[in-house]
Write an enzyme that holds these catalytic residues in place. Structure first.
Site, PDB file in Angstrom:
ATOM      1  N   GLU A  92     108.186  63.620  63.506  1.00 49.39           N
ATOM      2  CA  GLU A  92     109.554  64.107  63.375  1.00 49.39           C
ATOM      3  C   GLU A  92     110.524  63.426  64.330  1.00 49.39           C
ATOM      4  O   GLU A  92     111.739  63.616  64.215  1.00 49.39           O
ATOM      5  CB  GLU A  92     109.572  65.622  63.605  1.00 49.39           C
ATOM      6  CG  GLU A  92     108.894  66.386  62.468  1.00 49.39           C
ATOM      7  CD  GLU A  92     108.895  67.884  62.672  1.00 49.39           C
ATOM      8  OE1 GLU A  92     109.048  68.322  63.824  1.00 49.39           O
ATOM      9  OE2 GLU A  92     108.728  68.607  61.678  1.00 49.39           O
ATOM     10  N   GLU A 123      85.443  66.248  66.689  1.00 49.70           N
ATOM     11  CA  GLU A 123      85.954  66.541  68.023  1.00 49.70           C
ATOM     12  C   GLU A 123      84.849  66.543  69.077  1.00 49.70           C
ATOM     13  O   GLU A 123      85.114  66.527  70.269  1.00 49.70           O
ATOM     14  CB  GLU A 123      86.691  67.876  68.042  1.00 49.70           C
ATOM     15  CG  GLU A 123      85.796  69.089  67.886  1.00 49.70           C
ATOM     16  CD  GLU A 123      86.586  70.389  67.863  1.00 49.70           C
ATOM     17  OE1 GLU A 123      86.239  71.277  68.665  1.00 49.70           O
ATOM     18  OE2 GLU A 123      87.529  70.513  67.062  1.00 49.70           O
TER      19      GLU A 123
END
Length: 314
Positions: A92, A123
């Site tokens: 953004e 992860e």
């Protein structure tokens, strides 16, 4: 189906984010209206958690801004919800601040496919965090924000260790106390939102607090870099109708030009709202305005002051 080959590396049950919330032990028995009210009440905790981390957030903003002024970049690193929030914040920035997409980057365990399909097993690989940073060209002058709600994600730990080993800025964001999960970092941001209503589901309060913290980090850094005047995003990209209309409103409000004049001014400035404002207010050509901005580190207010001009309509 349970996979017997998957074993936890340690007992994480003591972590704040994994504990049971005493206010939601009867969650499945509550009426819908009571469920909604309980969620609303719990969502006060992220605000409090972020407020308690104000000093660490301030230190992070100043440290990141210093590095970016010297040509460094900002990387977010995480897995699952934490990583997706980092990618969202990074994505953004270009439309909001017209920065090069390489300036703020989100690195997610599993890459782009993990945005839409969970790949949380990745992860557990600490070397993958380091390797992913290598692939993105992470260097000594850069900044890393490692995001791990529970503070134990090997992918993020590996990235933070690597950042520190090469002298890059290492910042950690976690939602557990540091004594429960120490992290290798220069700045340690702890957002203590408490146990989730749905035990262990850190996309809830922990995710909300993390999104708030990332909003603060990226927006405040961009303010420090001169991409904002007052509360206007003067470096945004006029890449669609909404952003063009916003640009024209800024020109109208700050230098008093009507729509047609604003369109012509944006055309002459190459689409730059910041340049257009300086050109109109100080009576400069595009090249002259660009030079003045360069002389004042791209800060419009300082450039205007040097020309003896004030935008009184703000």
């Amino acid at each position: 189906m349970f996979d017997s080959k998957i074993q936890p590396s340690n007992d994480r049950g003591h972590l704040l984010t994994e504990q049971s919330n005493p206010r939601s032990t009867q969650l499945d028995r509550l009426a819908t209206t009571d469920l909604v009210k309980l969620f609303i009440k719990e969502n006060r905790f992220p605000q409090q958690a972020v407020a308690a981390a104000a000093n660490e957030l301030t230190a992070a903003v100043d440290a990141i801004s210093d590095r970016l002024r010297q040509g460094g970049r900002l990387f977010y690193l995480g897995a699952g919800t934490s990583g997706r929030l980092g990618v969202l914040d990074a994505a953004e920035c270009p439309p909001t601040f017209c920065n090069d997409p390489s300036l703020v980057q989100g690195v997610l365990a599993g890459g782009s496919p993990a945005l839409l399909r969970s790949s949380e097993s990745l992860e557990d690989l600490d070397e993958s965090g380091r390797d992913d940073l290598h692939r993105h060209g992470f260097q000594t002058g850069d900044c890393l924000v490692g995001i791990t709600a529970g503070g134990t994600t090997p992918y993020v730990l590996g990235g933070l260790f690597h950042a520190r080993s090469i002298g890059a800025l290492a910042i950690a964001i976690a939602c557990v106390p540091s004594d429960q999960a120490p992290l290798p970092c220069d700045i340690d941001i702890r957002l203590l939102t408490g146990p989730e209503l749905l035990t262990g589901s850190t996309r809830l309060k922990a995710g909300t607090a993390t999104k708030m913290a990332l909003n603060i980090l990226s927006t405040t850094v961009m303010v420090r870099l001169g991409k904002v005047y007052g509360n206007r995003m003067i470096d945004m990209a006029t890449s669609n109708g909404k952003l063009m209309d916003r640009s024209l409103r800024i020109l109208r409000d700050l230098v008093g030009v009507k729509r047609e004049q604003g369109l012509a001014l944006l055309a002459s400035s190459g689409g730059s709202v910041k340049l257009a404002l300086l050109m109109k207010a100080a009576g400069l050509s595009r090249d002259q305005a660009r030079l003045v901005l360069e002389q004042h580190d791209q800060h419009l207010r300082a450039a205007l002051d040097s020309c003896g001009v004030t935008l009184t309509q703000l």
